[in-house]
Scaffold this active site. Structure first.
Site, mmCIF file in Angstrom:
data_model
loop_
_atom_site.group_PDB
_atom_site.id
_atom_site.type_symbol
_atom_site.label_atom_id
_atom_site.label_comp_id
_atom_site.label_asym_id
_atom_site.label_seq_id
_atom_site.Cartn_x
_atom_site.Cartn_y
_atom_site.Cartn_z
ATOM 1 C CB CYS A 38 -0.911 0.074 1.308
ATOM 2 S SG CYS A 38 -1.751 -1.244 1.245
ATOM 3 N NE ARG B 157 5.421 2.859 -2.179
ATOM 4 C CZ ARG B 157 5.881 2.048 -1.208
ATOM 5 N NH1 ARG B 157 5.745 1.140 -0.941
ATOM 6 N NH2 ARG B 157 7.327 2.047 -1.832
ATOM 7 C CD1 TRP C 113 -2.172 -4.619 -4.362
ATOM 8 C CD2 TRP C 113 -1.746 -6.308 -3.003
ATOM 9 N NE1 TRP C 113 -2.219 -5.968 -5.034
ATOM 10 C CE2 TRP C 113 -1.583 -7.376 -4.089
ATOM 11 C CE3 TRP C 113 -0.801 -6.593 -1.419
ATOM 12 C CZ2 TRP C 113 -1.605 -7.924 -3.963
ATOM 13 C CZ3 TRP C 113 -0.895 -8.190 -1.514
ATOM 14 C CH2 TRP C 113 -1.339 -8.546 -2.541
ATOM 15 C CG ASN D 58 2.333 -0.560 2.975
ATOM 16 O OD1 ASN D 58 2.117 -1.008 2.786
ATOM 17 N ND2 ASN D 58 4.027 -0.519 2.444
ATOM 18 N N GLY D 59 1.674 -3.125 5.436
ATOM 19 C CA GLY D 59 1.951 -3.792 5.777
ATOM 20 C C GLY D 59 2.026 -5.128 6.273
ATOM 21 C CD GLU E 62 10.087 -9.238 -17.872
ATOM 22 O OE1 GLU E 62 9.771 -8.231 -17.774
ATOM 23 O OE2 GLU E 62 10.085 -9.445 -16.968
ATOM 24 C CE LYS F 153 7.651 -6.499 -18.164
ATOM 25 N NZ LYS F 153 7.215 -7.278 -17.001
ATOM 26 C CD GLU G 69 3.833 -8.233 -14.678
ATOM 27 O OE1 GLU G 69 4.946 -8.091 -14.253
ATOM 28 O OE2 GLU G 69 4.568 -7.153 -15.794
ATOM 29 C CG HIS H 12 11.707 -33.002 -22.568
ATOM 30 N ND1 HIS H 12 12.281 -34.292 -22.941
ATOM 31 C CD2 HIS H 12 13.414 -32.480 -23.677
ATOM 32 C CE1 HIS H 12 13.618 -34.101 -22.842
ATOM 33 N NE2 HIS H 12 13.778 -33.213 -23.727
ATOM 34 C CE LYS I 196 7.532 -0.185 -10.923
ATOM 35 N NZ LYS I 196 7.556 -0.779 -12.401
#
Length: 607
Positions: A2, A27, A74, A98-99, A479, A483, A486, A502, A602
């Site tokens: 947050c 955030r 968040w 936050n946490g 990556e 992306k 996301e 495989h 983020k």
């Protein structure tokens, strides 16, 4: 995860709080709220969803006061709705957090037995009632907070206001970052310097376990034991002008286009283009005596570490272990004495990575961090810091932070290889020359933007997309898939191309686009063979290669993107850009929120 902001000011504070929250929205954006003190009492406004909803609410129902706190959430505990939104309050205090408070259930049961009534599902509300309980025993706000902090388990950054205590804010941190900003007759608190950028550049970072009494005249900082301590006030380079979108429709696209410049800025701090030598200044350990390297990171930064593993093992000839930060320390591994542990993080506050860093430090490792924020917790606790110089990155999906991480790690690989005698001066100069060309080659890649936007139409209706690569192309495949997941919410996976037979080749049909990353390197022919296996089974291949590669195989692919011919050493940096653009344009076509994708934030400051 947050974002919090607090202001003890001289003028109406609500507009300043909302402006600060907008800079912190990367955030978290599940809900938001602000609270102020007016005539000694608490005024509060909260709204579900993004900060624009809160802004609309406050416009229709204004809130006064010259001191206040704000929060963008968040969600961890409790649904992302208005009732669970911060600030949380009762008749004695109001706070933002936050946490994660790990022992909140125990505290709730204890306080409920005393008659405290809980209204939300959050862990944070337990802190409100805990502080209030101590206040009801006749303690001062300072005493109540100090007593409460001793009861809390977990990670937190807090900003607290108290009814009847006009002009006083108390902030605290353990495991989550918190900065104090110094103004002219006013003071500020924020999750990072970005939140405070337009307000002040004079910043003090609280250290682990610190708490502070904040008034308009300054801050009195206490350490975890309660002793008054001095914390350095720094001049931060972050400014409000650095975080606009300019003429771009999204931060992500702006940040993709900034890559030539920020890669160049990063190179200028590490590589001398005239004598073609990398110089890493001030390392407090000897790279020639490192027996083993351990690289630890999360998410996109982990992919940067994966590329670095290839580079360090192939070029510097040093063994490298690579681990996901959230898994690393739980194996309780005994680390080789004298080893170098490298931790990679855009924010320098990633909770899992920071915890892993502290574990490695306790194991006697040399600690090096690759971060974008010089004042971050990881940077302050490291033996050596390599800065990426990407500037503020607002888009949640990392772009320029990733390529500047690769740039820094490439320089480290060259320097370590040179010092250990794994390469001679001529080869080191070749690699340095290849790196100095990267910014201009990135500009050449960006010329393909419109063509990539058209290719996105091939992707947007897919349910599954595969990315294939070998060698350093494999992390870029991972990556690229990350992306796409996301920001477009399309299921995508990256695979080492040789692993297709495989198992994953069973997924191939005409409805599954396959992006093949294949620079002309020593693995090209093997990648080509794997690509042909995909095509033989009806797969639609989008082929990323250079002129030589496209000449050999381009006619077999459904579409091609021709990239500059470069030394394979720097290919991962360049091949990152088209997969970023492909995910961006796909998300735009699908109408998703590119800069603030659902469920993501983020800076991941909780485990």
């Amino acid at each position: 995860m947050c974002g919090i902001i607090g202001i003890v000011g001289k003028k109406e504070v609500a507009p300043m709080l909302i402006d600060g929250l907008k800079r912190l929205e990367y955030r978290g954006y599940d809900s938001a709220g602000i609270a102020t003190l007016v005539n000694g009492g608490i005024e509060r406004r909260r709204a579900e969803g993004k900060i624009t909803n809160l802004e609309t609410l406050v416009a229709g129902s204004p809130i006064g006061g010259t001191m206040g706190i704000g929060h963008t959430r968040w969600a961890t505990h409790g649904l992302p709705n208005e009732i669970n939104a911060h600030p949380h309050a009762n008749d004695r205090c109001v706070l933002v957090h936050n946490g994660i408070i790990e022992n909140f259930q125990e505290l709730r049961q204890e306080l409920a037995a005393k008659g405290h009534r809980f209204e939300t599902e959050t862990d944070t509300e337990a802190v409100v009632h805990l502080v209030s309980d101590f206040l009801s025993q006749g303690m001062t706000p300072q005493e109540a907070v100090a007593a409460s902090l001793k009861r809390l388990e977990g990670a937190f950054a807090l900003a607290i206001l108290f009814t009847g205590a006009e002009g006083l804010m108390i902030s605290a941190r353990r495991g989550s970052p918190l900065a104090i900003g110094y103004g002219d007759g006013e003071m500020f608190v924020g999750s990072d310097a970005l939140a405070l950028a337009p307000l002040t550049r004079r910043i003090c970072y609280l250290e682990e376990g610190d708490w502070a009494e904040i008034t308009a005249d300054g801050a009195i900082v206490h350490d975890e034991a309660g002793a008054i301590v001095e914390r350095a006030i720094r001049q931060t380079a972050t400014s409000g002008a650095m975080i606009g979108k300019g003429n771009f429709p999204h931060f992500m696209l702006k940040e993709i286009y900034e890559q030539p410049a920020v890669i160049g800025d990063t190179l200028h701090t590490l590589l001398n283009p005239w004598n073609k030598v990398v110089t890493l200044q001030g390392l407090p350990f000897d790279l020639t005596r490192i027996p083993r390297v351990t690289i630890i990171a999360c998410g996109t930064s982990f992919h940067a570490g994966m590329v670095a593993k290839y580079w360090l093992e192939q070029i510097a000839r040093v063994p490298v272990d690579l681990d996901i930060a959230s898994e690393f320390r739980y194996r309780a591994i005994d680390m080789q004495p004298g080893g170098l542990s490298i931790f990679i993080s855009q924010s320098g506050e990633t909770a899992d990575t920071l915890a892993a860093q502290r574990y490695a430090k306790a194991q006697g490792q040399h600690i090096m961090v690759v971060v974008n924020v010089a004042e971050s917790s990881m940077a302050r606790e490291a033996d050596a810091v390599l800065l990426t110089h990407a500037g503020p990155e607002i888009g949640v999906a990392s772009t320029k932070a990733f390529t500047t991480q690769l740039t820094v790690l490439a320089c480290l690989a060259i320097d370590m290889a040179s010092k250990r005698g794994a390469i001679d001066a001529a080869r080191a100069a070749e690699l340095c020359s290849a790196l100095t060309e990267v910014p201009s080659r990135c500009n050449e890649v960006l010329v393909h933007d419109e063509a990539i936007a058209e290719l996105a139409r091939e992707i947007m209706d897919a349910h599954d997309v595969l990315y294939l690569g070998r060698g350093t192309g494999y992390p870029i495949a991972l990556e690229g898939a990350l992306k796409l997941k996301e920001i477009s919410y399309i299921h995508a996976e990256g695979y080492a191309a040789g692993e297709m037979k495989h198992g994953p080749i069973a997924l191939i049909d005409e409805y599954v686009p396959v992006i093949v990353i294949a620079p002309s390197d020593n693995l090209f022919d093997k990648t080509a063979s794997n690509m042909q296996e995909v095509i033989a089974r009806g797969g639609r291949v989008i082929f990323l290669s250079d002129a030589a590669g496209i000449k050999k195989l381009g006619n077999m692919a459904a579409a091609t993107i021709e990239l500059p011919t470069v030394d394979p050493f720097v290919a991962p940096i360049l091949y990152t850009i088209p997969v970023q653009l492909l995910s961006y344009h796909t998300a735009v076509l699908k109408g998703t929120d590119v800069d603030q994708p659902r469920n993501l934030a983020k800076s991941v400051t909780v485990e």
